[in-house]
Design an enzyme around this catalytic site. Structure first.
Site, PDB file in Angstrom:
ATOM      1  CE1 TYR A 169       4.640   2.855   3.532  1.00 22.19           C
ATOM      2  CE2 TYR A 169       6.897   2.082   3.892  1.00 22.19           C
ATOM      3  CZ  TYR A 169       5.535   1.998   4.165  1.00 22.19           C
ATOM      4  OH  TYR A 169       5.074   1.089   5.057  1.00 22.19           O
ATOM      5  CG  HIS A 178       5.132  -8.598  -8.457  1.00 18.91           C
ATOM      6  ND1 HIS A 178       5.611  -9.540  -9.336  1.00 18.91           N
ATOM      7  CD2 HIS A 178       6.094  -7.645  -8.361  1.00 18.91           C
ATOM      8  CE1 HIS A 178       6.820  -9.164  -9.753  1.00 18.91           C
ATOM      9  NE2 HIS A 178       7.129  -8.014  -9.168  1.00 18.91           N
ATOM     10  CD  GLU A 192      -5.152  -1.499   4.953  1.00 18.55           C
ATOM     11  OE1 GLU A 192      -4.107  -2.126   5.182  1.00 18.55           O
ATOM     12  OE2 GLU A 192      -6.186  -1.595   5.641  1.00 18.55           O
ATOM     13  N   GLY A 195       0.846   3.607   6.385  1.00 22.46           N
ATOM     14  CA  GLY A 195      -0.403   3.249   7.042  1.00 22.46           C
ATOM     15  C   GLY A 195      -0.242   3.373   8.537  1.00 22.46           C
ATOM     16  CB  ILE A 226       0.726  -5.580  -5.309  1.00 20.73           C
ATOM     17  CG1 ILE A 226       0.155  -4.157  -5.184  1.00 20.73           C
ATOM     18  CG2 ILE A 226       1.080  -5.899  -6.754  1.00 20.73           C
ATOM     19  CD1 ILE A 226       1.177  -3.042  -5.359  1.00 20.73           C
ATOM     20  CG  PHE A 264     -12.853 -11.044  10.568  1.00 15.26           C
ATOM     21  CD1 PHE A 264     -13.404 -12.231  10.127  1.00 15.26           C
ATOM     22  CD2 PHE A 264     -12.609 -10.033   9.638  1.00 15.26           C
ATOM     23  CE1 PHE A 264     -13.702 -12.424   8.778  1.00 15.26           C
ATOM     24  CE2 PHE A 264     -12.902 -10.222   8.284  1.00 15.26           C
ATOM     25  CZ  PHE A 264     -13.448 -11.421   7.860  1.00 15.26           C
ATOM     26  NE  ARG A 271     -13.754 -10.546   2.738  1.00 14.38           N
ATOM     27  CZ  ARG A 271     -13.372  -9.787   3.753  1.00 14.38           C
ATOM     28  NH1 ARG A 271     -14.264  -9.107   4.460  1.00 14.38           N
ATOM     29  NH2 ARG A 271     -12.103  -9.677   4.071  1.00 14.38           N
TER      30      ARG A 271
HETATM   31  P1  ADP Z   1       1.819   0.375   6.256  1.00 16.54           P
HETATM   32  O1  ADP Z   1       1.034   0.224   7.518  1.00 16.54           O
HETATM   33  O2  ADP Z   1       2.765   1.528   6.265  1.00 16.54           O
HETATM   34  O3  ADP Z   1       0.929   0.404   5.041  1.00 16.54           O
HETATM   35  P2  ADP Z   1       2.420  -2.405   5.622  1.00 16.54           P
HETATM   36  O4  ADP Z   1       2.879  -3.389   6.643  1.00 16.54           O
HETATM   37  O5  ADP Z   1       1.004  -2.484   5.151  1.00 16.54           O
HETATM   38  O6  ADP Z   1       2.746  -0.939   6.166  1.00 16.54           O
HETATM   39  O7  ADP Z   1       3.402  -2.542   4.397  1.00 16.54           O
HETATM   40  C1  ADP Z   1       3.082  -1.858   3.209  1.00 16.54           C
HETATM   41  C2  ADP Z   1       4.312  -1.481   2.390  1.00 16.54           C
HETATM   42  O8  ADP Z   1       5.017  -2.640   1.982  1.00 16.54           O
HETATM   43  C3  ADP Z   1       3.883  -0.782   1.115  1.00 16.54           C
HETATM   44  O9  ADP Z   1       3.683   0.601   1.283  1.00 16.54           O
HETATM   45  C4  ADP Z   1       5.081  -1.082   0.208  1.00 16.54           C
HETATM   46  O10 ADP Z   1       6.057  -0.078   0.363  1.00 16.54           O
HETATM   47  C5  ADP Z   1       5.637  -2.415   0.706  1.00 16.54           C
HETATM   48  N1  ADP Z   1       5.307  -3.586  -0.143  1.00 16.54           N
HETATM   49  C6  ADP Z   1       6.223  -4.516  -0.551  1.00 16.54           C
HETATM   50  N2  ADP Z   1       5.653  -5.462  -1.285  1.00 16.54           N
HETATM   51  C7  ADP Z   1       4.336  -5.173  -1.382  1.00 16.54           C
HETATM   52  C8  ADP Z   1       3.227  -5.810  -2.028  1.00 16.54           C
HETATM   53  N3  ADP Z   1       3.374  -6.951  -2.748  1.00 16.54           N
HETATM   54  N4  ADP Z   1       1.994  -5.239  -1.902  1.00 16.54           N
HETATM   55  C9  ADP Z   1       1.841  -4.121  -1.193  1.00 16.54           C
HETATM   56  N5  ADP Z   1       2.850  -3.468  -0.562  1.00 16.54           N
HETATM   57  C10 ADP Z   1       4.102  -3.984  -0.635  1.00 16.54           C
HETATM   58  N1  RBF Z   2     -10.191  -5.214   8.012  1.00 15.92           N
HETATM   59  C1  RBF Z   2     -11.347  -5.465   8.665  1.00 15.92           C
HETATM   60  O1  RBF Z   2     -11.531  -5.011   9.781  1.00 15.92           O
HETATM   61  N2  RBF Z   2     -12.335  -6.210   8.098  1.00 15.92           N
HETATM   62  C2  RBF Z   2     -12.208  -6.774   6.875  1.00 15.92           C
HETATM   63  O2  RBF Z   2     -13.142  -7.421   6.397  1.00 15.92           O
HETATM   64  C3  RBF Z   2     -10.970  -6.557   6.164  1.00 15.92           C
HETATM   65  N3  RBF Z   2     -10.766  -7.135   4.974  1.00 15.92           N
HETATM   66  C4  RBF Z   2      -9.567  -6.962   4.336  1.00 15.92           C
HETATM   67  C5  RBF Z   2      -9.338  -7.614   3.131  1.00 15.92           C
HETATM   68  C6  RBF Z   2      -8.120  -7.467   2.475  1.00 15.92           C
HETATM   69  C7  RBF Z   2      -7.898  -8.194   1.177  1.00 15.92           C
HETATM   70  C8  RBF Z   2      -7.107  -6.648   3.040  1.00 15.92           C
HETATM   71  C9  RBF Z   2      -5.794  -6.481   2.345  1.00 15.92           C
HETATM   72  C10 RBF Z   2      -7.339  -5.996   4.231  1.00 15.92           C
HETATM   73  C11 RBF Z   2      -8.551  -6.140   4.904  1.00 15.92           C
HETATM   74  N4  RBF Z   2      -8.798  -5.509   6.129  1.00 15.92           N
HETATM   75  C12 RBF Z   2      -9.983  -5.743   6.783  1.00 15.92           C
HETATM   76  C13 RBF Z   2      -7.840  -4.513   6.673  1.00 15.92           C
HETATM   77  C14 RBF Z   2      -6.951  -5.061   7.748  1.00 15.92           C
HETATM   78  O3  RBF Z   2      -7.599  -4.850   8.992  1.00 15.92           O
HETATM   79  C15 RBF Z   2      -5.619  -4.331   7.751  1.00 15.92           C
HETATM   80  O4  RBF Z   2      -4.989  -4.516   6.524  1.00 15.92           O
HETATM   81  C16 RBF Z   2      -4.737  -4.837   8.874  1.00 15.92           C
HETATM   82  O5  RBF Z   2      -5.354  -4.639  10.106  1.00 15.92           O
HETATM   83  C17 RBF Z   2      -3.406  -4.133   8.879  1.00 15.92           C
HETATM   84  O6  RBF Z   2      -3.559  -2.743   9.046  1.00 15.92           O
HETATM   85 MG    MG Z   3      -0.677  -0.994   4.708  1.00 16.47          MG
END
Ligand code: ADP
Ligand code: RBF
Ligand code: MG
Length: 341
Positions: A279, A270, A265, A191, A268, A297, A292
């Site tokens: 990855y 777990h 995005e 990401g 999970i 925000f 929703r």
């Molecule tokens: P990115 O910006 O690269 O998506 P994140 O901070 O969102 O980075 O972390 C996501 C990564 O964390 C996933 O791609 C996966 O490899 C790892 N990960 C470990 N546990 C979980 C989980 N319970 N749910 C989602 N991703 C997880």
């Molecule tokens: N980003 C937003 O800007 N607005 C949202 O309402 C919003 N809701 C989210 C709800 C969930 C359950 C998750 C996992 C992400 C959401 N995000 C939302 C994305 C969020 O901005 C992003 O995961 C973080 O900024 C990290 O990249």
């Molecule tokens: Mg991510």
């Protein structure tokens, strides 16, 4: 229009009953409040940005206790998009004037209304055509109404334009269920590394490119369902099981500086034992419900707090009997995909 006529219109709206809780927004609320009372509704909150409107309401009805647990007509002064959560939930929100009780936009007020109304309740846009604030853009005509609510969790229930009044009724879905479960699957990609993990909710981003067909029919927003990861060699069996998941499909308006593509995005629910990261692995997700729309925000703390609430809601809804059939369908879809692979 006469109070009785308004009462008839309100009575036709979905789930408006004598025990309902109503929020009436903007100028011109007096006839609506009277009509609600005629229907036996006693729990009414009137909100507006302008103190004069509320002064009139207080003069007409006295000021009920501010705690929110007493019946009567209460008032709240402020921008409707900033209505505190403790003022809700309501069974019906009625917008009475073209500014929708806000200085932001009608769209943001509608979003707030959809979040304030209980599942199955409704949002009404109601005005007397004879009002001096009747303008060409209000009430919104059919097309305007459709674009006003596009992507929001509500459907147009009815729209009536009479000689003296306009009343559009929008219903918030009675449950969080999707019509049918939706399979989204693909490779876990990197990401923006903006720190979902630091926020306590790492999100596995599914490569959205191959998903365009499935996503085209879905509103942006937060969904819940079931996920199954094709785990790397040597990871324990438990990691490869079905897990609850909450996912955001959309543009992340809180953090998106502009121009960043939409993402899928998945957080999970777990704690993976095989390793910290996966990855490049294949992830299958079946969404069964919609929580929703995406919101912008004011800061990251507010976003994190909301995501925590989304996680709690996900746990609750997935355990509820009303979604059990979708859960079974999701399990069947995932089993079929796994054996086909
Ligand atoms: P990115 O910006 O690269 O998506 P994140 O901070 O969102 O980075 O972390 C996501 C990564 O964390 C996933 O791609 C996966 O490899 C790892 N990960 C470990 N546990 C979980 C989980 N319970 N749910 C989602 N991703 C997880
Ligand atoms: N980003 C937003 O800007 N607005 C949202 O309402 C919003 N809701 C989210 C709800 C969930 C359950 C998750 C996992 C992400 C959401 N995000 C939302 C994305 C969020 O901005 C992003 O995961 C973080 O900024 C990290 O990249
Ligand atoms: Mg991510």
């Amino acid at each position: 229009m006469r109070t009785k006529d308004w009462a008839v219109r309100l009575k036709l709206a979905p789930n408006v009953q004598s025990a309902s809780r109503a929020i009436v927004v903007g100028r011109g609320t007096a006839p609506i409040v009277k009509a609600l009372q005629l229907l036996g509704i006693q729990d009414i909150l009137v909100t507006d940005i302008i103190p004069e409107t509320l002064a009139r309401t207080k003069a007409d009805h006295g000021s009920a206790g501010r705690l929110g647990n007493e019946l009567g007509v209460r008032t709240w002064e402020g921008d409707f998009t900033e209505l505190p959560a403790y003022m809700g939930p309501a069974d019906v929100v009625v917008f009475c004037s073209p500014n929708f009780g806000t200085q932001t936009s009608a769209r943001e007020a509608m979003t707030q209304a959809c979040m304030t109304v209980r599942p199955g309740g409704c949002v009404l846009i109601a005005t007397d055509v004879g009002n001096d604030w009747f303008t060409p853009n209000f009430p919104p005509q059919r097309e305007g109404l459709a674009s006003l609510v596009a992507g929001l969790p509500c459907r147009i229930h009815s729209e009536q334009e009479g000689q003296y009044a306009y009343c559009a009724s929008l219903q918030v879905p009675p449950s969080y269920r999707l019509r049918s479960p939706v399979l989204l699957q693909g490779e876990v990609v990197r990401g923006f590394g903006r720190g979902s993990r630091q926020m306590g909710t790492p999100t596995a981003n599914i490569d959205p490119a191959p998903l365009q067909a499935a996503l085209a029919g879905m509103s942006k927003g937060v969904y819940f369902g079931w996920a199954q990861l094709v785990t790397p060699e040597g990871w324990p069996q438990a990691d490869a099981a079905l897990h609850k998941v909450v996912l955001n499909i959309g543009s992340r308006p809180t953090v998106n500086a502009g121009g960043e593509a939409d993402t899928v995005e998945c957080y999970i629910l777990h704690d993976f034992q095989g390793g910290q990261e996966f990855y490049g692995c294949h992830l299958r997700v079946v969404a069964v419900g919609y929580l929703r729309p995406e919101l912008k925000f004011p800061d990251l703390d507010a976003l994190v707090a909301r995501i925590k609430a989304d996680v709690a809601a996900t746990q609750l809804h997935l355990d509820s009997p009303s979604i059990a059939d979708h859960n079974a369908t999701a399990a069947a879809i995932l089993l079929k995909e796994a054996s086909a692979a």
